[in-house]
Design an enzyme around this catalytic site. Structure first.
Site, PDB file in Angstrom:
ATOM      1  N   HIS A 145       0.838  -1.205   0.000  1.00 29.95           N
ATOM      2  CA  HIS A 145       0.000   0.000   0.000  1.00 29.95           C
ATOM      3  C   HIS A 145       0.872   1.253   0.000  1.00 29.95           C
ATOM      4  O   HIS A 145       1.680   1.443   0.905  1.00 29.95           O
ATOM      5  CB  HIS A 145      -0.908   0.019   1.231  1.00 29.95           C
ATOM      6  CG  HIS A 145      -2.043  -0.950   1.145  1.00 29.95           C
ATOM      7  ND1 HIS A 145      -3.086  -0.947   2.039  1.00 29.95           N
ATOM      8  CD2 HIS A 145      -2.313  -1.928   0.258  1.00 29.95           C
ATOM      9  CE1 HIS A 145      -3.952  -1.904   1.713  1.00 29.95           C
ATOM     10  NE2 HIS A 145      -3.494  -2.510   0.632  1.00 29.95           N
ATOM     11  N   TYR A 154      -9.205   4.897   8.032  1.00 24.20           N
ATOM     12  CA  TYR A 154      -9.287   5.239   9.452  1.00 24.20           C
ATOM     13  C   TYR A 154     -10.376   6.302   9.581  1.00 24.20           C
ATOM     14  O   TYR A 154     -10.218   7.412   9.078  1.00 24.20           O
ATOM     15  CB  TYR A 154      -7.957   5.802   9.949  1.00 24.20           C
ATOM     16  CG  TYR A 154      -6.846   4.765  10.060  1.00 24.20           C
ATOM     17  CD1 TYR A 154      -6.630   4.087  11.256  1.00 24.20           C
ATOM     18  CD2 TYR A 154      -6.024   4.470   8.971  1.00 24.20           C
ATOM     19  CE1 TYR A 154      -5.614   3.140  11.368  1.00 24.20           C
ATOM     20  CE2 TYR A 154      -4.999   3.519   9.083  1.00 24.20           C
ATOM     21  CZ  TYR A 154      -4.801   2.861  10.286  1.00 24.20           C
ATOM     22  OH  TYR A 154      -3.800   1.929  10.400  1.00 24.20           O
ATOM     23  N   PRO A 156      -3.518   0.050  18.928  1.00 25.70           N
ATOM     24  CA  PRO A 156      -3.298  -0.456  17.563  1.00 25.70           C
ATOM     25  C   PRO A 156      -3.488   0.581  16.451  1.00 25.70           C
ATOM     26  O   PRO A 156      -3.186   0.284  15.291  1.00 25.70           O
ATOM     27  CB  PRO A 156      -4.327  -1.588  17.431  1.00 25.70           C
ATOM     28  CG  PRO A 156      -5.344  -1.326  18.473  1.00 25.70           C
ATOM     29  CD  PRO A 156      -4.667  -0.606  19.581  1.00 25.70           C
ATOM     30  N   LYS A 214       1.659  -0.199  14.983  1.00 24.10           N
ATOM     31  CA  LYS A 214       3.083  -0.197  15.319  1.00 24.10           C
ATOM     32  C   LYS A 214       3.562  -1.373  16.173  1.00 24.10           C
ATOM     33  O   LYS A 214       4.771  -1.628  16.244  1.00 24.10           O
ATOM     34  CB  LYS A 214       3.416   1.098  16.100  1.00 24.10           C
ATOM     35  CG  LYS A 214       3.308   2.354  15.275  1.00 24.10           C
ATOM     36  CD  LYS A 214       4.502   2.502  14.365  1.00 24.10           C
ATOM     37  CE  LYS A 214       4.325   3.557  13.319  1.00 24.10           C
ATOM     38  NZ  LYS A 214       4.312   3.034  11.944  1.00 24.10           N
ATOM     39  N   TYR A 246       3.786   6.830   9.906  1.00 29.76           N
ATOM     40  CA  TYR A 246       3.003   5.620   9.616  1.00 29.76           C
ATOM     41  C   TYR A 246       3.850   4.568   8.909  1.00 29.76           C
ATOM     42  O   TYR A 246       3.776   3.381   9.232  1.00 29.76           O
ATOM     43  CB  TYR A 246       1.771   5.987   8.770  1.00 29.76           C
ATOM     44  CG  TYR A 246       0.775   4.862   8.680  1.00 29.76           C
ATOM     45  CD1 TYR A 246      -0.175   4.672   9.677  1.00 29.76           C
ATOM     46  CD2 TYR A 246       0.789   3.969   7.610  1.00 29.76           C
ATOM     47  CE1 TYR A 246      -1.086   3.616   9.611  1.00 29.76           C
ATOM     48  CE2 TYR A 246      -0.114   2.917   7.530  1.00 29.76           C
ATOM     49  CZ  TYR A 246      -1.050   2.750   8.535  1.00 29.76           C
ATOM     50  OH  TYR A 246      -1.946   1.706   8.467  1.00 29.76           O
TER      51      TYR A 246
HETATM   52  P1  RFL Z   1       3.547 -11.517  21.789  1.00 29.70           P
HETATM   53  O1  RFL Z   1       3.031 -11.632  20.377  1.00 29.70           O
HETATM   54  O2  RFL Z   1       2.557 -11.242  22.843  1.00 29.70           O
HETATM   55  O3  RFL Z   1       4.307 -12.885  22.096  1.00 29.70           O
HETATM   56  C1  RFL Z   1       4.741 -13.212  23.378  1.00 29.70           C
HETATM   57  C2  RFL Z   1       4.879 -14.728  23.490  1.00 29.70           C
HETATM   58  O4  RFL Z   1       5.401 -15.055  24.771  1.00 29.70           O
HETATM   59  C3  RFL Z   1       4.666 -16.149  25.310  1.00 29.70           C
HETATM   60  N1  RFL Z   1       4.759 -16.115  26.775  1.00 29.70           N
HETATM   61  C4  RFL Z   1       5.596 -16.894  27.487  1.00 29.70           C
HETATM   62  N2  RFL Z   1       6.480 -17.828  27.116  1.00 29.70           N
HETATM   63  C5  RFL Z   1       7.188 -18.449  28.098  1.00 29.70           C
HETATM   64  N3  RFL Z   1       7.035 -18.166  29.419  1.00 29.70           N
HETATM   65  C6  RFL Z   1       6.160 -17.236  29.823  1.00 29.70           C
HETATM   66  N4  RFL Z   1       6.004 -16.971  31.131  1.00 29.70           N
HETATM   67  C7  RFL Z   1       5.393 -16.548  28.849  1.00 29.70           C
HETATM   68  N5  RFL Z   1       4.458 -15.581  28.895  1.00 29.70           N
HETATM   69  C8  RFL Z   1       4.082 -15.334  27.641  1.00 29.70           C
HETATM   70  C9  RFL Z   1       3.257 -15.958  24.767  1.00 29.70           C
HETATM   71  O5  RFL Z   1       2.536 -17.176  24.768  1.00 29.70           O
HETATM   72  C10 RFL Z   1       3.541 -15.440  23.357  1.00 29.70           C
HETATM   73  O6  RFL Z   1       3.634 -16.479  22.411  1.00 29.70           O
HETATM   74  O7  RFL Z   1       4.690 -10.427  21.911  1.00 29.70           O
HETATM   75  P2  RFL Z   1       5.768  -9.890  20.853  1.00 29.70           P
HETATM   76  O8  RFL Z   1       6.539 -11.046  20.272  1.00 29.70           O
HETATM   77  O9  RFL Z   1       6.481  -8.796  21.530  1.00 29.70           O
HETATM   78  O10 RFL Z   1       4.924  -9.313  19.626  1.00 29.70           O
HETATM   79  C11 RFL Z   1       4.083  -8.193  19.783  1.00 29.70           C
HETATM   80  C12 RFL Z   1       2.929  -8.220  18.772  1.00 29.70           C
HETATM   81  O11 RFL Z   1       2.296  -9.483  18.818  1.00 29.70           O
HETATM   82  C13 RFL Z   1       1.926  -7.100  19.033  1.00 29.70           C
HETATM   83  O12 RFL Z   1       2.619  -5.906  19.337  1.00 29.70           O
HETATM   84  C14 RFL Z   1       0.998  -6.835  17.822  1.00 29.70           C
HETATM   85  O13 RFL Z   1       0.128  -7.906  17.598  1.00 29.70           O
HETATM   86  C15 RFL Z   1       0.194  -5.545  18.033  1.00 29.70           C
HETATM   87  N6  RFL Z   1      -0.763  -5.261  16.956  1.00 29.70           N
HETATM   88  C16 RFL Z   1      -0.349  -4.706  15.747  1.00 29.70           C
HETATM   89  N7  RFL Z   1       0.964  -4.519  15.502  1.00 29.70           N
HETATM   90  C17 RFL Z   1       1.390  -4.036  14.293  1.00 29.70           C
HETATM   91  O14 RFL Z   1       2.604  -3.874  14.078  1.00 29.70           O
HETATM   92  N8  RFL Z   1       0.504  -3.722  13.273  1.00 29.70           N
HETATM   93  C18 RFL Z   1      -0.842  -3.894  13.430  1.00 29.70           C
HETATM   94  O15 RFL Z   1      -1.576  -3.662  12.473  1.00 29.70           O
HETATM   95  C19 RFL Z   1      -1.312  -4.371  14.715  1.00 29.70           C
HETATM   96  N9  RFL Z   1      -2.618  -4.558  14.929  1.00 29.70           N
HETATM   97  C20 RFL Z   1      -2.132  -5.492  17.149  1.00 29.70           C
HETATM   98  C21 RFL Z   1      -3.040  -5.126  16.108  1.00 29.70           C
HETATM   99  C22 RFL Z   1      -2.616  -6.098  18.312  1.00 29.70           C
HETATM  100  C23 RFL Z   1      -3.960  -6.323  18.468  1.00 29.70           C
HETATM  101  N10 RFL Z   1      -4.382  -6.975  19.665  1.00 29.70           N
HETATM  102  C24 RFL Z   1      -5.324  -8.015  19.715  1.00 29.70           C
HETATM  103  C25 RFL Z   1      -3.660  -6.731  20.878  1.00 29.70           C
HETATM  104  C26 RFL Z   1      -4.406  -5.336  16.249  1.00 29.70           C
HETATM  105  C27 RFL Z   1      -4.871  -5.902  17.442  1.00 29.70           C
HETATM  106  C28 RFL Z   1      -6.366  -6.068  17.567  1.00 29.70           C
HETATM  107  C1  PHB Z   2      -5.355  -4.845  10.911  1.00 29.12           C
HETATM  108  O1  PHB Z   2      -5.490  -5.063   9.690  1.00 29.12           O
HETATM  109  O2  PHB Z   2      -5.572  -5.714  11.748  1.00 29.12           O
HETATM  110  C2  PHB Z   2      -4.937  -3.501  11.365  1.00 29.12           C
HETATM  111  C3  PHB Z   2      -4.602  -2.552  10.417  1.00 29.12           C
HETATM  112  C4  PHB Z   2      -4.218  -1.286  10.830  1.00 29.12           C
HETATM  113  C5  PHB Z   2      -4.197  -0.981  12.174  1.00 29.12           C
HETATM  114  C6  PHB Z   2      -4.507  -1.938  13.128  1.00 29.12           C
HETATM  115  C7  PHB Z   2      -4.889  -3.211  12.720  1.00 29.12           C
HETATM  116  O3  PHB Z   2      -3.846   0.265  12.558  1.00 29.12           O
END
Ligand code: RFL
Ligand code: PHB
Length: 394
Positions: free
Chosen positions: A72, A201, A293, A297, A385
């Protein structure tokens, strides 16, 4: 057992770091509390910054990303149903983002870990960290009831916001900074074509909405909801009606509706723990910081943290130089705080806050109108962004 680097958590931070260290010939073992299906099944991020895409290429993980990722060059903002486009590629001199779900990223990381014999211990219960202030730290856990122990040079806490690593930093050392937002995001996945080629957005009187996607046939939509709402309060029909209303009649009338196959509510939070290193323990990703979110980032910050840490550990093992590991926390936090600022700001100008009065609403509208009319304001949004540079090591 003994290794050089023990990585706690097999999310994006842990697995990207494992691949980086493996490439550089540094021994590492990943210790994960859950199983692969659980980690891969979590529906989360969707937007990859160029830094993340580049790293996947460098690590030889980009075959599917190249085929299936949606590049994009722009994004859309909408104010009370009036949409305008931000041409991020032109404004930033060529930068783009790529839509490719975190689930796909995890699948690529795990498949390649199998092929390359990158060791991952699944279902590790009661993981504990000891002697982190010494030069011989130790990780213990239970596997099917049997106690295990791993001696190592360094421990990297990649165990997310609820993990145990951050809590291992003494309370008089760790400083935390936090904002909890008075709303959540209700997100769905549905196998219907996305309403637009790029994301929208939307700021609406009734609250925020986001139109995103996973492919040409799979849509990801979100609406801002109340913190005490439950998924059952939102049958599909209510979700689609509210989404279309917030996107405005023009866009809303073009939305293809269909049954959702995933529906969940996530709270929104800004959080930073400082420092990101204590003794032989490093923190990376959500273990150290959380962003709402809105700026997309979270996963990208996890990737930039471990890119910096991977460089630092390679310097330590290959050149006997500790400048990188000594500077890691400061370098990572400099980028983290800029992403925190952007995510907080973008959330503030696009969401409806319960305490907002007429003045606050007019200011929000003026800010979005300013962005619509100002190339300078659009460029500031665009460069944040698509992702800021990693920053100098020293
Ligand atoms: P994670 O993904 O939470 O992984 C951590 C892992 O550690 C394990 N764990 C343990 N393992 C051993 N011993 C323990 N005591 C433990 N405790 C926990 C867990 O089981 C897990 O497997 O952290 P990490 O690797 O730092 O990654 C972070 C990302 O996953 C997170 O920041 C993103 O998903 C956030 N996020 C988004 N990020 C983006 O860059 N772009 C996006 O578009 C975006 N959209 C989002 C998002 C997060 C969302 N939610 C649900 C929070 C949209 C949503 C809705
Ligand atoms: C997504 O596609 O899940 C998504 C995209 C942009 C955002 C957050 C989540 O800012």
């Amino acid at each position: 057992m003994r290794t050089q680097v023990a990585i706690i958590g097999a999310g994006p931070a842990g697995m990207f770091l494992a691949h980086l260290l493996h490439r550089d010939g540094i021994d590492a073992i990943v210790i994960e509390r859950r199983d692969r299906a659980y980690v891969e099944g979590r529906v989360r991020a969707g937007v990859l910054e160029q830094v993340t895409v580049d790293l996947m290429h460098r690590l030889g993980l980009a075959t599917r990303l190249e085929r299936e990722g949606l590049v994009h060059g722009g994004t859309n903002l909408s104010l009370d149903g009036r949409m305008f486009h931000i041409d991020m590629k032109t404004l930033t001199g060529g930068a783009t983002v790529t839509v490719y779900g975190q689930q796909e990223v995890m699948r690529d990381l795990f498949d390649a870990a199998d092929d390359r014999d990158v060791p991952i211990i699944w279902n590790a219960a009661d993981v504990a960290l000891d002697d982190l202030a010494s030069t011989r730290p130790r990780v213990t856990w239970r596997e099917e009831g049997i106690g295990r122990r791993l001696d190592c040079d360094f421990v990297v806490g990649c165990d997310g916001y609820h993990g145990i690593s951050r809590a291992s930093i003494p309370a008089d050392v760790l400083r935390t900074f936090e904002r909890v937002y008075p709303f959540g995001w209700l997100g769905i996945l549905a196998d219907v074509p996305p309403v637009e080629d790029e994301l929208i957005y939307a700021n609406h009187e009734r609250g925020f909405a986001l139109a995103s996607m996973r492919s040409a046939t799979r849509s990801r939509y979100y609406v801002q909801c109340a913190l005490d709402d439950a998924v059952d309060d939102w049958p599909d029909e209510r979700f689609w009606d509210e989404l279309c209303l917030r996107l405005g009649s023009d866009v809303g009338s073009r939305v293809t509706r269909g049954p959702s196959f995933e529906k969940a509510i996530a709270p929104l939070r800004s959080f930073v723990g400082e420092p990101m290193r204590w003794g032989r323990l490093f923190l990376a990703g959500d273990a150290a910081h959380i962003v709402p979110p809105t700026g997309a980032k979270g996963m990208n910050l996890a990737v930039s943290d471990v890119t910096m840490l991977g460089e630092a550990l390679a310097q330590h093992y290959q050149a006997g130089n500790d400048a990188g590991i000594d500077g890691y926390s400061r370098r990572a936090l400099a980028r983290v705080w800029k992403a925190e600022r952007f995510s907080w700001w973008f959330t503030s100008v696009t969401h409806r806050f319960p305490t907002m009065d007429g003045f606050d609403r007019r200011i929000q509208m003026a800010e979005l109108e300013y962005i619509r009319g100002s190339e300078a304001a659009q460029r500031a949004l665009a460069e944040n962004y698509v992702g800021l540079p990693l920053g100098a090591a020293r």
